[in-house]
Design a protein around this motif. Structure first.
Motif, PDB file in Angstrom:
ATOM      1  N   LEU A 340      -0.079   4.839 -11.666  1.00 36.61           N
ATOM      2  CA  LEU A 340      -1.322   4.074 -11.595  1.00 36.61           C
ATOM      3  C   LEU A 340      -1.302   2.957 -10.557  1.00 36.61           C
ATOM      4  CD1 LEU A 340      -4.002   4.392 -13.075  1.00 36.61           C
ATOM      5  CD2 LEU A 340      -3.348   2.469 -14.520  1.00 36.61           C
ATOM      6  N   THR A 341      -0.232   2.158 -10.503  1.00 37.30           N
ATOM      7  CA  THR A 341      -0.284   0.984  -9.626  1.00 37.30           C
ATOM      8  C   THR A 341       1.005   0.796  -8.833  1.00 37.30           C
ATOM      9  OG1 THR A 341       0.633  -0.650 -11.185  1.00 37.30           O
ATOM     10  CG2 THR A 341      -1.733  -0.184 -11.348  1.00 37.30           C
ATOM     11  N   GLY A 342       0.859   0.334  -7.612  1.00 40.93           N
ATOM     12  CA  GLY A 342       2.017  -0.092  -6.837  1.00 40.93           C
ATOM     13  C   GLY A 342       2.648  -1.344  -7.422  1.00 40.93           C
ATOM     14  N   ALA A 343       1.846  -2.126  -8.135  1.00 41.56           N
ATOM     15  CA  ALA A 343       2.374  -3.362  -8.726  1.00 41.56           C
ATOM     16  C   ALA A 343       3.497  -3.079  -9.711  1.00 41.56           C
ATOM     17  CB  ALA A 343       1.239  -4.117  -9.419  1.00 41.56           C
ATOM     18  N   ALA A 344       3.404  -1.975 -10.421  1.00 40.50           N
ATOM     19  CA  ALA A 344       4.469  -1.628 -11.366  1.00 40.50           C
ATOM     20  C   ALA A 344       5.777  -1.355 -10.634  1.00 40.50           C
ATOM     21  CB  ALA A 344       4.061  -0.408 -12.192  1.00 40.50           C
ATOM     22  N   ARG A 345       5.679  -0.711  -9.479  1.00 44.60           N
ATOM     23  CA  ARG A 345       6.893  -0.424  -8.696  1.00 44.60           C
ATOM     24  C   ARG A 345       7.498  -1.703  -8.136  1.00 44.60           C
ATOM     25  NH1 ARG A 345       5.194   2.321 -11.350  1.00 44.60           N
ATOM     26  NH2 ARG A 345       3.291   2.743 -10.248  1.00 44.60           N
TER      27      ARG A 345
END
Length: 462
Positions: A340-345
């Motif tokens: 879903l999000t690059g923020a999680a990575r």
């Protein structure tokens, strides 16, 4: 490709597993020739360090592999698995003072290391594998089901978008249903509007490959578990188009769908006493004259309006309609999985599967399953203080708030607005291994599925 252990009654050679702290006592137990051989070759018990021991006839009679220290084992999952490619073909069995958890990690890693993705290299040489006998105390059926489900997930993520669009994802789910006597219904194209799935339709309508909602049901008795997987088969970003660097891995944007399908295979293969429902909104997010536009306002299946401030935040739109549909029926658990999000990575890197849940029983069960399944997860917060961030004022919700922080959290909060079930868990996974690792070659990978499989009995009171 089907992962396999060696036959239990097959003749096999010993693979001695020796930790660095047990090396002296192991040496003392050996015949002089073998002891001298290990000393001459510098064997110190480092994790994955392999020595082949010759038999009297000159063939390989046995082997010794280092098990390292507790610290090195914590740093490298499945560290023994990398030796499988270096052993002669045939059956092997473990020798050494190992606990059940240690043997389970070795056995599971051995199965996962059998994976190959050679569909586009028909002339590639496939070596004969060294097969491990399932160690005593380990559950061969469980480990094989885990590996088979993981192989399906990896195959789907690794397949290029030219060969895996919404129709091919549908065909794969139908094949899975045929294998395990499940039912599949599909809502396609303009029927999505007629059946009130406006956001799935809006995201996928620009592609000539029609968007669709896939719905599989299996089992007749027991609690109902509903899995919802993001099936964006390719994501250009839409009119908020990604740069080329951002598109290079977007064939993996259906990693959530691939992971729930792998988990479904595990559940059905093991015939767990539950009912299973799998929902997959399958779309391509591409560009044409009728593409979704920035600042469009959509009315979702649930009736909430959504301002589209970024057409590249499309995954939460298709999941929202699917989650609203899922919770129109009473489920004992609802679980969504998505790349879903690059923020999680940015927050946890590619090796951890971030998840969200407010249910203490589910959290405790999942953490136990993650440890037992060698499938690391990390809990993230449904932080209520950020709810206002996803409320733009002009509509009920904003799909891409300009907050600048906590992008994975605000995406999870967005999805939670569409779930009328307190027993909800959301995973924001990466679905890709950026470089080769033991039992995990570079490319598609499942995250969270083994942890969930092992957690389901405790979550459901089975």
């Amino acid at each position: 490709m089907t992962p396999a252990f060696a036959e239990p009654n097959a003749p096999s050679r010993p693979l001695h597993v020796v930790g660095a702290d047990a090396l002296d006592s192991f040496r003392e137990s050996l015949p002089e020739a073998m002891r001298n051989w290990l000393a001459a070759t510098g064997f110190e018990g480092a994790l994955g360090d392999l020595r082949l021991i010759p038999a009297e006839d000159g063939t390989v009679g046995e082997a010794v592999v280092g098990f390292g220290t507790a610290r090195t084992r914590r740093r490298t999952r499945f560290g023994i698995a990398k030796v499988a490619a270096s052993l002669p073909a045939g059956a092997w069995h473990l020798e050494g003072s190992l606990g059940v958890a240690e043997k389970t990690e070795i056995a599971l890693g051995w199965l996962l290391a059998q994976y190959r993705f050679d569909y586009y290299r028909p002339g590639a040489k496939v070596p004969q594998p060294a097969l491990l006998k399932c160690p005593e105390g380990c559950d061969a059926a469980l480990l094989t089901a885990m590996a088979e489900g993981e192989f399906l997930t990896r195959d789907l993520i690794n397949t290029p978008a030219a060969d895996l669009g919404p129709a091919e994802l549908e065909a794969t789910l139908c094949d899975l249903a045929d294998r395990f006597v499940a039912d599949v219904t599909v809502i396609r194209g303009e029927d999505l509007l007629a059946r009130n799935f406006p956001m799935i339709h809006a995201v996928g309508r620009a592609s000539p490959r029609a968007p669709r909602l896939l719905d599989m049901r299996w089992g007749e008795k027991g609690p109902l578990v509903t899995l919802v997987g993001k099936g964006v088969c390719f994501d250009t970003g839409g009119l908020n188009i990604k740069p080329s660097s951002g598109m290079s891995l977007m064939k993996k944007d259906m990693g959530g769908a691939a992971t729930v399908m792998g988990l479904a295979l595990m559940v059905m293969r093991l015939n767990l006493p539950l009912r299973l429902r799998v929902l997959i909104p399958a779309v391509e997010n591409v560009i044409s004259g009728n593409a979704l536009k920035p600042k469009d306002i959509l009315t979702s299946r649930k009736g909430l309006t959504v301002e589209v401030n970024d057409t590249d935040a499309e995954g939460r739109l298709v999941l929202a309609d699917a989650l609203a549909y899922a919770t129109e029926e009473a489920s004992d658990l609802v679980i969504s999985m998505a790349t879903l999000t690059g923020a999680a990575r940015v927050a946890v890197g590619p090796d951890l599967a971030p998840y969200y849940s407010d249910d203490a029983r589910m959290v405790t069960a999942l953490e136990g399953g993650a440890q037992a399944g060698f499938d690391p997860v990390w809990r993230m917060p449904f932080h209520d203080a950020y709810e206002s961030v996803i409320e733009p004022g002009i509509a009920d919700l904003d799909n891409a708030p300009g907050f600048g922080f906590a992008g994975s959290v605000t995406a999870a909060l967005f999805l939670r607005r569409f779930v009328d079930n307190p027993r909800y868990m959301h995973f924001d996974i990466y679905g890709h291994t950026p470089s080769d690792a033991p039992a995990r070659p570079k490319g598609g990978v499942g995250q969270g599925a083994r942890a969930l499989l092992l957690a389901l009995p405790a979550m459901l009171g089975l």
